[in-house]
Design a protein around this motif. Structure first.
Motif, PDB file in Angstrom:
ATOM      1  N   LYS A   1       0.832  -1.210   0.000  1.00 39.44           N
ATOM      2  CA  LYS A   1       0.000   0.000   0.000  1.00 39.44           C
ATOM      3  C   LYS A   1       0.862   1.253   0.000  1.00 39.44           C
TER       4      LYS A   1
ATOM      5  N   PHE B   1       2.170   1.721  -3.468  1.00 42.25           N
ATOM      6  CA  PHE B   1       1.092   2.135  -4.368  1.00 42.25           C
ATOM      7  C   PHE B   1       0.836   3.627  -4.231  1.00 42.25           C
TER       8      PHE B   1
ATOM      9  N   THR C   1      -2.817   3.639  -6.641  1.00 42.30           N
ATOM     10  CA  THR C   1      -3.615   2.939  -5.618  1.00 42.30           C
ATOM     11  C   THR C   1      -4.728   2.077  -6.216  1.00 42.30           C
TER      12      THR C   1
ATOM     13  N   TRP D   1      -4.499   0.040  -8.669  1.00 41.59           N
ATOM     14  CA  TRP D   1      -3.972  -1.047  -9.503  1.00 41.59           C
ATOM     15  C   TRP D   1      -4.110  -2.426  -8.872  1.00 41.59           C
ATOM     16  N   TRP D   2      -4.506  -2.489  -7.589  1.00 40.42           N
ATOM     17  CA  TRP D   2      -4.475  -3.760  -6.867  1.00 40.42           C
ATOM     18  C   TRP D   2      -5.153  -4.894  -7.648  1.00 40.42           C
TER      19      TRP D   2
END
Lengths: 438, 304
Positions: free
Chosen positions: B113, B116, B122, B124-125
């Motif tokens: 995190k 990211f 952020t 893209w998970w």
């Protein structure tokens, strides 16, 4: 978490979550169920339409002798055939059965008129009805009692018994054949399909260089085994789901058609039902009953556990060798020269399955069920024929021994192969990698 | 204090010798450039350090201890040709690699995190890797390399495949890693980034180390007493104490000359000499670039 567990987990989860896996797992039992259901459904549901057959009987032999069936009503009329044909235009009866005056020894001229073609089963129903009646008349004329005739009919069914050291056992080659072939084909499919998956997956990691990142964290052997075990889990999951789903589909189909399983467990009830049935049905029921009984004589538990054993043993051998191939090549097109000798034993064992079923205890069958590359498939064919325990254990022992050997060899080639790019690979290269120090 | 010391490493494959008596030492919290033409043995050396393969003889020490599997978590490695699982989602993929490096699931999640946020990605998970552009995939791979906060980061051609903007981001990250105490080994052909980033370098050629040391020192050693002079009026006469290597005309009577000192003369002697002849605009020493040194050394065939 242990690193090899991490690898197994990833290999397992990414595959089980794939759409193709879910679709295949769900569709196969539905497909098998459909093959099973459709004929039954057609048989039961095919003719829901109520058909009325008008009978113009000029011979006078059949009046009120035809029994009405579920979907079929016979309607004897006294009109002549031309009037009946005219009449058929106005009513919605299905057709007219015309019986002219007959010579019983050579009944000719019986005709069926209808607007639409009668089904084969309707035609044969009519033929049988007429035939039965003519035969009855002939019997009466020649003075044979019908009850006497029934007694003359005899149903013969040979019971086959195996003389084993642990007592006599009933056997049946028909059901054994089906069970043997079926489990062998499934095994063949699994070895092939999941072995090739391992190969492709190893190749993907090699060509995309993911492997370099991973083997800087774990040993190559751990990666290889983690992958093989993970994919094995996928195969087992699929197999068990297939069994469960097929059972679910099967049971629901059976209950849909009111086939009462408990009936088969109660012989008196069977006798009672049998007594009520017409003779023609008795033979069928007896055949079904016999098949059900024979399934019980097949060592189901033994076959199931042997299947799991040979599946895992055979799979581990093939997967290790497939992984070795995957580690050696850069393109899937290079795999041919190595794939062929590997899958040849599989193809041989499936293609001579016919010969093995004919002679499950021939020396060919014996040796092929000992050689580890053919033994999984061949032994599954032989197993329902109740082979001696020592053969089974020897075959299993050889399988495990060869598995350890194959994994060791594959692991050594693999650890070098995954890091080699662009070199032309042949069997000598593989041998060199095998002997290479770390 | 050295984070990594390699003493007399030898490695040979069936047909050829990949490393021959190679020794290097890498100071803590520095950027170390591992240079050499293709096939010089760089990748082999890196694979030995990352414990992908074993060496035949010699020893490798990490912080004075013999290299062993427990150091895996201390090392981060970015291979030259990048690869990620294409069908896997970015978040899961990072979690997987981080856990392989020994992080717990929770620690890995927190760190992912953090990165990211840092890269402003952020969302893209849940994306699949195959849906990302090549540059984006490179960023993910960079995160994979440094996520477990290794003491020693090994980057093989880290800038290849990056556009200039992203290359700059990565460069800043490398500098920040060093700032925070990491040591970076940097294997590359790109001499301008070596010039810019590296504190120390080692040059491998034909399986042998032919040069190493602090970058400054090496450049110092390769000074050749050559000066670049911009001047007005043509330079026609020069004493034999100076060798005119080249002369170019920029504009009509505006020239650039490269002059080498000889016979122990100093730059001041040269200036004194020139003043009589021409009007000097600028006067700089020609310092050899790493690129020049690289080419000189490799062409010489590695014989000192």
């Amino acid at each position: 978490m242990n690193k090899i567990l991490l690898i197994i987990r990833r290999e397992y989860l990414t595959r089980v979550r794939k759409k193709s896996f879910i679709i295949m797992t769900l569709l196969a039992p539905v497909f098998m169920g459909t093959i099973w259901v459709v004929p039954i459904w057609l048989a039961v549901q095919g003719d829901t339409e109520q058909k009325v057959i008008e009978v113009v009987d000029e011979s006078g032999l059949f009046k009120d002798k035809f029994r009405n069936k579920k979907n079929l009503t016979f309607n004897f009329i006294n009109n002549n055939i031309n009037e009946a044909k005219e009449g058929l235009k106005n009513n919605d009866h299905f057709g007219i059965l015309y019986v002219p005056k007959l010579d019983l020894d050579d009944p000719k001229g019986i005709t069926f008129f209808s607007w639409s073609n009668p089904s084969v089963s309707l035609e044969s129903t009519l033929e049988n009805a007429i035939k039965d009646q003519i035969e009855d008349i002939k019997l009466r004329e020649s003075g044979i009692d019908k009850a006497m005739l029934e007694r003359l009919k005899t149903f013969v069914d040979i019971q086959t018994i195996n003389l084993g050291e642990d007592g006599e056992k009933e056997s049946n080659s028909g059901v054994a054949t089906v069970v043997g072939i079926f489990s062998a084909i499934i095994l063949y499919f699994f070895l092939f399909f999941y072995g090739a998956q391992v190969m492709r997956s190893v190749m993907e990691e090699k060509t995309s260089r993911i492997v370099e990142v991973i083997v800087s964290s774990v040993k190559p052997f751990q990666l290889m085994m983690g992958k093989i075990i993970g994919v094995a889990g996928v195969g087992l999951t699929q197999f068990l789901l297939w069994i469960i789903l097929t059972l679910v589909v099967g049971v629901s189909v059976l209950s849909f058609f009111n086939y009462d399983m408990s009936m088969m467990q109660n012989p008196e009830q069977v006798q009672e039902i049998m007594a009520q049935l017409p003779d023609s049905e008795k033979g069928k029921i007896q055949a079904i009953d016999k098949a059900m009984h024979n399934i019980k004589t097949i060592p189901i538990a033994k076959i199931f556990f042997s299947f799991i054993f040979y599946f895992l043993g055979g799979y581990f051998i093939y997967a290790a060798l497939f992984a070795m191939i995957g580690s050696a090549i850069d393109h899937e097109s290079d795999s041919q020269q190595f794939m062929f000798p590997l899958i040849l034993p599989l193809i041989i064992s499936i293609s001579i399955s016919g010969a093995i079923i004919q002679e499950p205890n021939s020396s060919l069958a014996f040796w092929l069920s000992m050689i580890p590359l053919t033994s999984p498939v061949v032994m599954m064919i032989r197993l329902p024929f109740d082979i001696p325990a020592w053969e089974l254990f020897l075959s299993m022992f050889l399988l495990v021994t060869f598995f350890l050997l194959a994994t060791w060899v594959a692991g050594r080639v693999y650890r070098v192969g995954i890091l080699m790019h662009g070199s032309k690979v042949n069997y000598r290269t593989l041998a060199r990698w095998f002997f290479m120090r770390n | 204090m050295e984070i990594l010391t390699a003493n007399n490493i030898n490695k040979s494959y069936a047909e050829h010798v990949a490393l021959k008596n190679v020794s290097i030492s890498i100071p803590k919290q520095s950027i170390f450039g591992l240079l050499g033409p293709n096939g010089a043995g760089k990748t082999t050396l890196i694979r030995i350090i990352t414990q992908i393969i074993d060496h035949d003889s010699g020893e490798i020490l990490i912080n004075g201890e013999k290299l062993s599997p427990k150091h895996i978590g201390n090392i981060g490695y970015l291979p030259e040709e990048r690869g990620l699982y294409k069908k896997m989602r970015v978040g899961e993929q990072l979690l997987y690699f981080a856990q392989l490096k020994g992080l717990t699931r929770k620690a890995a999640k927190d760190k992912i995190k953090h990165w990211f946020k840092k890269f402003d990605i952020t969302d893209w998970w849940g994306k699949k890797v195959e849906d990302l552009s090549k540059g984006m995939q490179q960023k993910i791979q960079f995160i994979v390399t440094v996520l477990h906060e290794p003491e020693l980061v090994i980057l093989d051609e880290p800038f290849s495949g990056f556009d200039p903007i992203n290359a700059n981001i990565i460069k800043d990250e490398i500098l920040e890693l060093k700032e925070n105490g990491s040591t970076i080994i940097f294997s590359t052909h790109r001499m301008e980034s070596v010039e810019e980033l590296c504190d120390d370098i080692a040059l491998l050629h034909k399986s042998q180390k032919i040069l190493d040391g602090p970058k400054k020192q090496i450049k110092e050693d390769f000074r050749s007493n050559t000066f670049i002079v911009q001047h007005l009026q043509d330079l026609t006469q020069l004493s034999s104490d100076f060798e005119l290597l080249s002369k170019e005309v920029i504009e009509e009577d505006h020239f650039v000359s490269t002059i080498k000192l000889q016979n122990g003369k100093t730059p001041n002697d040269l200036i004194k000499n020139l003043i009589k002849e021409v009007e000097i605009y600028s006067f700089t020493e020609k310092i050899p670039s790493i690129n020049d040194i690289f080419i000189t050394k490799v062409k010489a065939g590695g014989h000192e």
